[in-house]
Design a protein around this motif. Structure first.
Motif, short mmCIF file in Angstrom:
data_model
loop_
_atom_site.label_atom_id
_atom_site.label_comp_id
_atom_site.label_asym_id
_atom_site.label_seq_id
_atom_site.Cartn_x
_atom_site.Cartn_y
_atom_site.Cartn_z
N PHE A 37 17.03 7.61 -14.13
CA PHE A 37 16.04 6.80 -14.84
C PHE A 37 15.21 5.96 -13.87
CE2 PHE A 37 19.50 7.64 -17.81
CZ PHE A 37 18.79 8.25 -18.83
N THR A 38 15.79 5.60 -12.73
CA THR A 38 15.01 4.89 -11.71
C THR A 38 13.88 5.78 -11.20
OG1 THR A 38 16.95 3.61 -11.04
CG2 THR A 38 15.11 3.75 -9.47
N ARG A 39 14.18 7.05 -10.91
CA ARG A 39 13.14 7.97 -10.44
C ARG A 39 12.12 8.23 -11.54
NH1 ARG A 39 17.77 10.60 -8.23
NH2 ARG A 39 17.80 12.05 -9.99
N LEU A 40 12.60 8.35 -12.80
CA LEU A 40 11.67 8.56 -13.91
C LEU A 40 10.65 7.42 -14.00
CD1 LEU A 40 12.70 9.71 -17.49
CD2 LEU A 40 11.11 7.81 -17.17
N TRP A 41 11.14 6.18 -14.01
CA TRP A 41 10.25 5.03 -14.15
C TRP A 41 9.32 4.91 -12.95
CZ3 TRP A 41 8.57 2.32 -17.97
CH2 TRP A 41 7.91 1.10 -17.74
N ARG A 42 9.84 5.22 -11.76
CA ARG A 42 9.00 5.14 -10.56
C ARG A 42 7.87 6.17 -10.64
NH1 ARG A 42 12.49 6.64 -6.81
NH2 ARG A 42 13.42 4.56 -6.67
N THR A 43 8.15 7.34 -11.21
CA THR A 43 7.13 8.40 -11.30
C THR A 43 6.02 8.00 -12.26
OG1 THR A 43 8.78 10.11 -10.81
CG2 THR A 43 6.74 10.82 -11.91
N ILE A 44 6.38 7.59 -13.48
CA ILE A 44 5.33 7.32 -14.48
C ILE A 44 4.59 6.02 -14.17
CG2 ILE A 44 6.53 8.64 -16.24
CD1 ILE A 44 7.53 6.05 -17.46
N SER A 45 5.28 5.04 -13.58
CA SER A 45 4.58 3.79 -13.26
C SER A 45 3.60 3.96 -12.12
CB SER A 45 5.60 2.69 -12.92
OG SER A 45 6.37 3.06 -11.78
N SER A 46 3.79 5.03 -11.33
CA SER A 46 2.82 5.31 -10.25
C SER A 46 1.63 6.10 -10.76
CB SER A 46 3.51 6.09 -9.12
OG SER A 46 3.90 7.37 -9.58
N GLY A 47 1.64 6.46 -12.06
CA GLY A 47 0.52 7.17 -12.65
C GLY A 47 0.72 8.66 -12.74
N ALA A 48 1.87 9.17 -12.30
CA ALA A 48 2.13 10.61 -12.35
C ALA A 48 2.85 10.95 -13.65
CB ALA A 48 2.97 11.04 -11.14
N ALA A 65 3.99 10.81 -19.90
CA ALA A 65 2.72 10.65 -19.17
C ALA A 65 2.16 9.26 -19.43
CB ALA A 65 1.73 11.71 -19.60
N PRO A 66 1.50 8.66 -18.44
CA PRO A 66 0.84 7.36 -18.65
C PRO A 66 -0.50 7.55 -19.35
CG PRO A 66 0.57 8.07 -16.38
CD PRO A 66 1.42 9.11 -17.04
N LEU A 67 -0.87 6.59 -20.19
CA LEU A 67 -2.19 6.55 -20.84
C LEU A 67 -3.00 5.43 -20.20
CD1 LEU A 67 -1.14 6.98 -24.59
CD2 LEU A 67 -1.74 8.75 -22.92
N ARG A 68 -4.26 5.74 -19.80
CA ARG A 68 -5.08 4.78 -19.04
C ARG A 68 -6.27 4.32 -19.88
NH1 ARG A 68 -3.83 5.30 -13.51
NH2 ARG A 68 -2.54 7.13 -13.01
N ASP A 69 -6.72 3.13 -19.56
CA ASP A 69 -7.96 2.64 -20.17
C ASP A 69 -9.14 3.09 -19.32
OD1 ASP A 69 -7.91 1.05 -17.92
OD2 ASP A 69 -7.30 -0.77 -18.99
N THR A 70 -10.32 2.63 -19.69
CA THR A 70 -11.53 3.08 -18.98
C THR A 70 -11.56 2.62 -17.53
OG1 THR A 70 -12.69 1.12 -19.83
CG2 THR A 70 -12.90 3.19 -21.07
N ASP A 71 -10.78 1.56 -17.21
CA ASP A 71 -10.74 1.07 -15.82
C ASP A 71 -9.67 1.76 -15.00
OD1 ASP A 71 -12.77 -0.74 -16.38
OD2 ASP A 71 -11.34 -2.27 -17.10
N GLY A 72 -8.92 2.65 -15.64
CA GLY A 72 -7.88 3.36 -14.91
C GLY A 72 -6.53 2.69 -14.96
N GLY A 73 -6.43 1.55 -15.64
CA GLY A 73 -5.14 0.88 -15.72
C GLY A 73 -4.24 1.51 -16.79
N ILE A 74 -2.93 1.46 -16.55
CA ILE A 74 -1.97 2.04 -17.49
C ILE A 74 -1.73 1.05 -18.63
CG2 ILE A 74 0.41 2.86 -17.78
CD1 ILE A 74 0.38 3.74 -14.86
#
Length: 806
Positions: free
Chosen positions: A511-522, A545-554
């Motif tokens: 779960f540490t690797r999972l959170w690190r992956t999605i929080s990095s935008g992957a 998958a991460p969802l982003r706003d128009t500025d690219g933030g998650i």
């Protein structure tokens, strides 16, 4: 004459007169000696002359026998009674059926060899009392053996009665062998040179190991089938295989040697007991497998009664007289074999197809059993088919019974295959729909969040589990499939985190690797073992998958999961099916290997080119067995289920063996191979130790060297350099060819080949798995100018849990 008394291990004084200094005593002694020896000389057999050029002698051809009907005579009586008549045996393997008498064998031996290390083997472990009286300078010494005596009293620790012979060089002597037994009486006596006996015993152990190995393979194969089907006839068959195997283990003397060396009475009765129990299981299997209550109701009742008689006979063997119990077992065994043949024939005649193999099994067992029985009764001399009749009959019995069971399983397997194909098609369709849905959803979220409502109905009714969380992982939305498949309501899930589905199957790093992956935008993809509200564990294939706003933030995360529990079950079924196939291939391969060894050992008349063909068959069967075992190990390594058992491995010897195996390939490609270990060429270094598993490391370097040979230009060179590195060993393999650019990024992937005809693409993949299993790694560099260099690093200290790494 001195008073003569003899105890176990004590010395019997010589009956010859003691030499004195008087002139009359020598003449009187000479006269008395000639007088006492006259009866013996008239009946004397030809001496067994031990020579350096001969390795073994059949004692029966030179021995004489005297039958003591009272079974009370001692060695003193034999030596002092000049009226006793010893008759020539004149048989390589004498047999006397059942008898209560004691048999004294007179064995004259002369040692014209340069050694005293000889052994007398009586190759029949079921004899009750076997005593050897050996001449010496002070009289006769007695050595004890037999299955009615504790194992520790034996002169030589062996399952058969084996005695040491130490005849003085250049001298003659007479040995006496006393045998008394209640079992069937046959006496294969052989004098062996001690070193030759060890080699012969090694070959004999290989044959017996193959015999019992086949029993074990058939047992475990059918055990897995029984676990899957829970069929009653399979249960009875497993009982029959088990007791037959134990019976042969007892009959060969191994049980006395290893299991109950201090229980002589039980050792004496165990063959009868396990033979009765084997008959009991056989009758039960006959009734169940052939459906006798349907095809032959009267025979069904008869066979049921025979099963009861077998159980009572098993109990009676522990108390009845041995000879009577043994004859009762012979009658029961004969009835059993005939019953199997008749019931199988009736079932086949009435349309039961699996009975065809059943009939073959009964015929083979009946043939071997009849030969063995009439040999034990002494009606025919001991010949090879009769000597191993029960073993060969039992082997064919379990094999053909397995084929019969396979007929029953075949139809069930066809139905299972059809169901699996339908499930796979459904799963593929669901996966296709899920992938299409995810692609569309991600595109619309990135474009306009407002359009999410257009998919609300599809999301809500999707068979996939959908979860939407905020940027901190708090659940904001779950669809209907989530509630149905997890047991949690929308209200219970909202405000919680996906951790409410967490089971103890995965470690914290997952779960540490999972959170690190999605929080990095992957995007994270993988399989999770989730726990429902009611505690049931379910496998899901997830994409987060991460969802982003128009500025690219998650701003949110979306998780889409599909229940793959059925697919996991199918994969497990596929693995079990692969294991069954391995066993099905191993059975005939083991039979070919065992029969080839028997042909070479028991048929010396096979010579020349025919013998070489048999040896080639034996070698091919051995290679096939090793290849099957190796492929099964690779499957376990790939699944992360292989437990490494490292040992000391001589890398120098391993590389020498690899060169021998690749010599033909090297000549075909006209490539030279040069190996240096710590700066010294291979022929100069005999030993270079490292840690690992011998077979796996041999495969690793064999694959890499073969690839290097095939990738090298003609008349090129492959160089191998072994160096001691920090905390490990570095082995580099360099060839002058370059890896094609299209496969460089996938060089270690399975089924990837570099323009090689006939290649499987598994060599480098298997090498990488083996290196990682040992805690090591493999890297490479390649170019058209410098060629290709593979570097394998293997550590000195392998982690304890390295076998569990994927």
């Amino acid at each position: 004459m001195d008073d003569v008394r003899l105890y176990s291990g004590q010395i019997l004084p010589n009956i010859m007169p003691v030499r004195s200094h008087s002139k009359s005593r020598p003449l009187f002694g000479l006269f008395l000696t000639i007088f006492l020896c006259v009866p013996s000389l008239t009946m004397a057999a030809e001496e067994i002359v031990l020579r350096d050029g001969q390795e073994q002698y059949q004692v029966g051809l030179n021995a004489q026998v005297f039958v003591d009907q009272t079974a009370r005579m001692s060695i003193q009586d034999i030596l002092s009674n000049n009226q006793l008549t010893f008759a020539p045996v004149n048989s390589g393997i004498p047999g006397y059926g059942y008898s209560t008498a004691a048999y004294w064998f007179r064995i004259p031996v002369r040692n014209d060899s340069g050694r005293q290390g000889w052994l007398l083997e009586v190759a029949y472990p079921l004899l009750d009392y076997v005593d050897l009286y050996a001449p010496g300078p002070e009289g006769y010494t007695r050595s004890l053996s037999g299955d009615l005596r504790p194992y520790a009293v034996r002169d030589v620790a062996h399952r058969n009665p084996v005695f040491q012979l130490k005849p003085p060089v250049g001298r003659s002597g007479v040995y006496y062998l006393r045998v008394q037994t209640a079992s069937a009486f046959r006496l294969p006596m052989t004098v062996w040179r001690s070193d030759v006996f060890q080699k012969h015993e090694y070959r004999r152990q290989l044959v017996m190991g193959a015999f019992f190995g086949i029993f074990l393979l058939v047992f475990f194969h059918n055990l897995f089938v029984w676990i899957s089907l829970a069929d009653r006839s399979l249960f009875y068959y497993l009982g029959m295989i088990c007791t037959l195997g134990v019976y042969h283990f007892v009959y060969a003397g191994y049980a006395l040697e290893f299991f109950w060396p201090n229980a002589p009475y039980w050792a004496d009765r165990a063959p009868l007991f396990f033979s009765s129990i084997a008959q009991l299981w056989g009758f039960l299997f006959c009734r169940s497998f052939l459906n006798l209550n349907r095809y032959a109701p009267r025979l069904d009742r008869l066979v049921g009664a025979a099963a009861v008689v077998s159980a009572l006979t098993a109990l009676a063997t522990l108390t009845l007289g041995y000879t009577f119990a043994a004859q009762l077992i012979l009658i029961l065994s004969t009835f059993s074999m005939i019953t199997h043949l008749i019931t199988g024939g009736i079932a086949r005649w009435r349309g039961y197809a699996p009975a065809r193999h059943y009939i073959l099994a009964a015929v083979m067992m009946l043939s071997g059993g009849v030969l063995s029985i009439i040999m034990h009764l002494g009606w025919i001399p001991e010949i090879w088919p009769a000597r191993y009749g029960f073993q060969l009959g039992s082997l064919w019995l379990v094999l053909f019974f397995s084929f019969a069971i396979s007929d029953r399983v075949h139809h069930l397997r066809l139905k299972a295959e059809a169901a699996r194909a339908e499930a796979v098609n459904h799963l593929n369709e669901v996966t296709r729909l899920r992938d299409s849905f995810v692609a569309n959803l991600q595109s619309q979220v990135d474009a306009r969040t407002a359009e999410l409502r257009k998919f609300q109905l599809a999301v809500e009714q999707s068979p996939a589990i959908i979860i939407i969380t905020d940027a901190k992982g708090v659940i904001e939305y779950v669809n209907r499939s989530f509630c149905e498949q997890t047991g949690y309501s929308f209200a219970e899930a909202r405000g919680s985190t996906p951790a409410l589905l967490k089971s103890e199957t995965h470690d914290a790093d997952t779960f540490t690797r999972l959170w690190r992956t999605i929080s990095s935008g992957a995007v994270w993809r993988g399989e999770l073992h989730n726990r429902r509200k009611d505690g049931e564990l379910r496998w899901v294939s997830s994409m987060i998958a991460p969802l982003r706003d128009t500025d690219g933030g998650i701003t949110h995360y979306i998780g889409i999961s599909e229940d793959i529990s059925k697919r996991k079950s199918l994969e497990r079924l596929r693995s079990e099916t692969a294991n069954i196939i391995h066993h099905d291939l191993k059975n005939p391969a083991s039979s070919i290997l065992g029969l080839s060894e028997l042909l070479l050992e028991d048929h010396p008349e096979i010579a020349g080119e025919s013998r070489e063909y048999v040896r080639m068959i034996e070698q091919s069967a051995g290679k096939l067995l090793r290849r099957l075992s190796y492929l099964l190990d690779l499957q376990r390594i790939e699944a992360g289920e292989y437990l490494l058992q490292p040992e000391r491995v001589n890398l120098a010897a391993l590389l020498r063996d690899a060169l021998l195996d690749l010599e033909a390939t090297r000549k075909m490609y006209a490539v030279d191979i040069h190996i240096e270990i710590t700066g010294r060429s291979l022929p100069e270094l005999n030993d270079y130790p490292l840690r690992g598993e011998q077979i796996l490391l041999a495969s690793l370097f064999g694959n890499l060297l073969l690839n290097a040979l095939e990738a090298s230009p003609r008349n090129g060179q492959v160089r191998v350099a072994v160096e001691k590195a920090d905390s490990g060993h570095s082995i580099s393999i360099h060839n002058q060819g370059a890896i094609p650019e299209e496969v460089r990024d996938r060089f270690f992937d399975p089924y990837v080949t570099g323009r090689k005809t006939g290649g499987t693409g598994l060599g480098t993949y298997a090498a990488l798995l083996i290196a990682r299993l040992h805690g090591g790694r493999i890297s490479y560099t390649t170019s058209s100018d410098d060629g290709t260099r593979l570097v394998v690093f293997l550590p000195d200290n392998i982690p304890v849990d390295i076998g569990n790494l994927p």
